[in-house]
Motif scaffolding. Structure first.
Motif, PDB file in Angstrom:
ATOM      1  N   ALA A 340       0.841  -1.204   0.000  1.00 21.86           N
ATOM      2  CA  ALA A 340       0.000   0.000   0.000  1.00 21.86           C
ATOM      3  C   ALA A 340       0.870   1.246   0.000  1.00 21.86           C
ATOM      4  CB  ALA A 340      -0.900   0.004   1.234  1.00 21.86           C
ATOM      5  N   LYS A 341       0.386   2.299  -0.692  1.00 22.20           N
ATOM      6  CA  LYS A 341       1.125   3.566  -0.705  1.00 22.20           C
ATOM      7  C   LYS A 341       0.307   4.572   0.090  1.00 22.20           C
ATOM      8  CE  LYS A 341       3.395   2.886  -5.111  1.00 22.20           C
ATOM      9  NZ  LYS A 341       3.124   3.068  -6.525  1.00 22.20           N
ATOM     10  N   ILE A 342       0.609   4.638   1.377  1.00 22.25           N
ATOM     11  CA  ILE A 342      -0.176   5.504   2.263  1.00 22.25           C
ATOM     12  C   ILE A 342       0.787   6.345   3.088  1.00 22.25           C
ATOM     13  CG2 ILE A 342      -1.918   5.573   4.105  1.00 22.25           C
ATOM     14  CD1 ILE A 342      -2.763   2.756   3.305  1.00 22.25           C
ATOM     15  N   LYS A 343       0.490   7.640   3.152  1.00 20.66           N
ATOM     16  CA  LYS A 343       1.306   8.534   3.973  1.00 20.66           C
ATOM     17  C   LYS A 343       0.416   9.085   5.077  1.00 20.66           C
ATOM     18  CE  LYS A 343       4.513  11.825   2.019  1.00 20.66           C
ATOM     19  NZ  LYS A 343       4.369  12.578   0.973  1.00 20.66           N
ATOM     20  N   MET A 348      -4.388  12.721   9.315  1.00 22.36           N
ATOM     21  CA  MET A 348      -4.841  12.466   7.944  1.00 22.36           C
ATOM     22  C   MET A 348      -3.975  11.405   7.261  1.00 22.36           C
ATOM     23  SD  MET A 348      -4.913  14.843   4.612  1.00 22.36           S
ATOM     24  CE  MET A 348      -6.108  16.088   4.944  1.00 22.36           C
ATOM     25  N   ALA A 349      -4.619  10.515   6.515  1.00 16.19           N
ATOM     26  CA  ALA A 349      -3.870   9.552   5.701  1.00 16.19           C
ATOM     27  C   ALA A 349      -4.130   9.885   4.240  1.00 16.19           C
ATOM     28  CB  ALA A 349      -4.314   8.132   6.007  1.00 16.19           C
ATOM     29  N   VAL A 350      -3.055   9.895   3.465  1.00 14.93           N
ATOM     30  CA  VAL A 350      -3.173  10.133   2.028  1.00 14.93           C
ATOM     31  C   VAL A 350      -2.893   8.792   1.354  1.00 14.93           C
ATOM     32  CG1 VAL A 350      -2.285  11.472   0.085  1.00 14.93           C
ATOM     33  CG2 VAL A 350      -2.353  12.488   2.384  1.00 14.93           C
ATOM     34  N   VAL A 351      -3.900   8.304   0.628  1.00 13.92           N
ATOM     35  CA  VAL A 351      -3.812   6.955   0.054  1.00 13.92           C
ATOM     36  C   VAL A 351      -3.689   7.082  -1.457  1.00 13.92           C
ATOM     37  CG1 VAL A 351      -4.931   4.694  -0.065  1.00 13.92           C
ATOM     38  CG2 VAL A 351      -5.408   6.208   1.884  1.00 13.92           C
ATOM     39  N   GLU A 352      -2.582   6.585  -1.969  1.00 19.59           N
ATOM     40  CA  GLU A 352      -2.356   6.651  -3.413  1.00 19.59           C
ATOM     41  C   GLU A 352      -2.840   5.364  -4.066  1.00 19.59           C
ATOM     42  OE1 GLU A 352       1.513   7.268  -5.611  1.00 19.59           O
ATOM     43  OE2 GLU A 352       1.713   8.561  -3.842  1.00 19.59           O
ATOM     44  N   GLY A 353      -3.633   5.488  -5.111  1.00 16.25           N
ATOM     45  CA  GLY A 353      -4.134   4.289  -5.775  1.00 16.25           C
ATOM     46  C   GLY A 353      -4.110   4.470  -7.273  1.00 16.25           C
TER      47      GLY A 353
END
Ligand code: EPZ
Length: 414
Positions: A340-343, A348-353
């Motif tokens: 998973a690409k999550i920052k 707050m979590a920023v989830v790249e998809g």
């Protein structure tokens, strides 16, 4: 052990609501009669609670798979301090219930899932407003009142636990208690309905002002059915979308699911609501969304971890902001092991998809984080081994069996 990439298909029936049951069972001790409670979920938190109630003198008889009878006439102790209590967050409802019944309570300081500081200052403020003295000594909360007198209480934060605890004590106080800025979750309404069936006088549950006229006696003798579990239902809705499946989720109250339904639709998942069921199917590509968790009727914090797993497959970058708890993104590191690409930045979590997750050994860090791991495992290529299943068992009834019946390749090992 999950072997992912199987579409979930079929029907699943949702169990009784954990967070209603953990309030209603202690509430039963406010009368010294017998009551029958139906649709009780078969989960670890409830087994622990039943043991605790048994230890203080309640007689609990199983009627069938989902119904129990509680005879509270033999309760002879206002002290609940055994080892198990420390593990269970909802043990704090024994404070309000014992205080209501005995005007005294000694209860181990509550434990539960770890997502930051979990204070009980608003519970204490409520008890004190009703005339009780509260001390914390040697890991125990010690509460004493010569009498309980109804009073106005304004909650500084919207707290489910404090709202429920104040209701439990106030139903036996002299006069009227008003809780302002009360929580509005479905389980608060369910508890009010249960208490009113015992003869309590509670008005406004489900709004932010709850008015409770205290009663000298509450009676037993009734049968009450717990509402379906909003979070279990939401978990299956998300699992259906995550596997591009087609699932009918039965025995639910669709109204309780509205914030999730709206978000899934925004993600282009198909959601059809019926009287007491919802069908979730997914054929289109899932779109990115922004979500903020809030007290009910906002998007539930308890569905934040599961939907974060789903957002890994959304087209584009999604954000999810945690509006209830300080630190509820610890599980993200486990998702990262699966690609998973999550920052995470603060709350707050920023989830790249979209990302194709791959199976890995991961841990359930708490109950809903555990559900997020299961959903990630269902979405992932290859094998995902999830450890610490006891967290999942605390709040989900037969999660593995229900998923297997929908076609998931999931089994318990060891
Ligand atoms: C209940 O916890 C649920 N637990 C939680 O579900 C759920 O996450 C939470 O409500 C919010 O919906 C049970 O019902 C047993 P709160 P509770 O008091 O009552 C702050 C699950 O996975 N606060 O509504 O403990 C607190 O820090 C569990 O099923 C105070 O500041 O939550 C938080 O930021 C996990 N002082 C916010 O309020 C207080 O005295 C909301 O907490 C009490 C709370």
């Amino acid at each position: 052990m999950i072997n992912g990439l199987k579409r979930l298909k079929g029907e699943v029936s949702i169990s009784g609501a954990k967070n209603a049951a953990v309030a209603i069972l202690p509430a039963a001790i406010l009368s010294d009669g017998i009551c029958i409670i139906e649709n009780v979920p078969d989960i670890l938190d409830i087994s622990i609670l039943k043991n605790i109630l048994h230890e203080i003198g309640a007689k609990i008889t199983r009627i069938n798979e989902t119904s129990i009878q509680i005879d509270a006439s033999g309760i002879n102790s206002y002290t609940a301090t055994n080892k198990e209590i420390g593990q269970l967050r909802a043990s704090y409802y024994l404070m309000g219930a014992l205080l209501g019944r005995f005007k005294k309570a000694v209860v181990t300081f509550p434990g539960g899932c770890d997502f930051g500081v979990r204070p009980i200052d608003q519970h204490i403020k409520g008890f004190e407003a009703l005339g009780a003295k509260v001390e914390i000594e040697h890991g125990k909360v010690i509460i004493n009142a010569s009498k309980l007198v109804g009073a106005p209480v304004y909650l500084d934060v919207v707290s489910v636990g404090a709202t429920i605890n104040i209701m439990l004590a106030a139903v036996k106080a002299e006069g009227v208690t008003t809780i302002e800025n009360a929580a509005k979750e479905p389980h608060i309404v369910d508890l009010a309905n249960f208490l009113n069936a015992m003869g309590a006088d509670i008005k406004g549950a489900g709004t932010d002002v709850i008015k409770i006229k205290g009663k000298r006696e509450l009676k037993g003798g009734h049968t009450y059915t717990i509402i379906p579990d909003q979070i279990e239902a939401g978990t299956f809705m998300i699992a259906a979308a995550a596997t591009r499946g087609d699932v009918l989720i039965k025995n639910i109250i669709p109204k309780h699911m509205e914030s999730l339904t709206a978000k899934l639709q925004e993600m282009r998942v198909k959601v059809d609501s019926y009287d007491d069921s919802i069908r979730v199917s997914c054929r289109e590509k899932i779109q990115k969304v922004n979500i903020k968790t809030l007290p009910y009727p906002g998007f539930p914090t308890d569905l934040q971890p599961p939907i974060t797993s789903l957002l890994c497959r959304a087209e584009g970058t999604s954000t999810i902001t945690e509006g209830v708890w300080d630190n509820r993104f610890q599980y993200v590191d486990e998702l990262k092991r699966m690609g998973a690409k999550i920052k995470v930045e603060g709350r707050m979590a920023v989830v790249e998809g979209p990302v194709n997750l791959s199976g890995a050994p991961i841990r359930a860090l708490d109950l809903r984080a555990g559900a997020a791991m299961v959903i990630a495992g269902l979405m992932a290529r290859g094998e995902t081994a999830i450890s610490n299943l006891e967290y999942i068992d605390r709040g989900y009834e037969k999660l593995d069996e229900k998923l297997r019946d929908l076609g998931a390749n999931i089994k318990r090992v060891g």
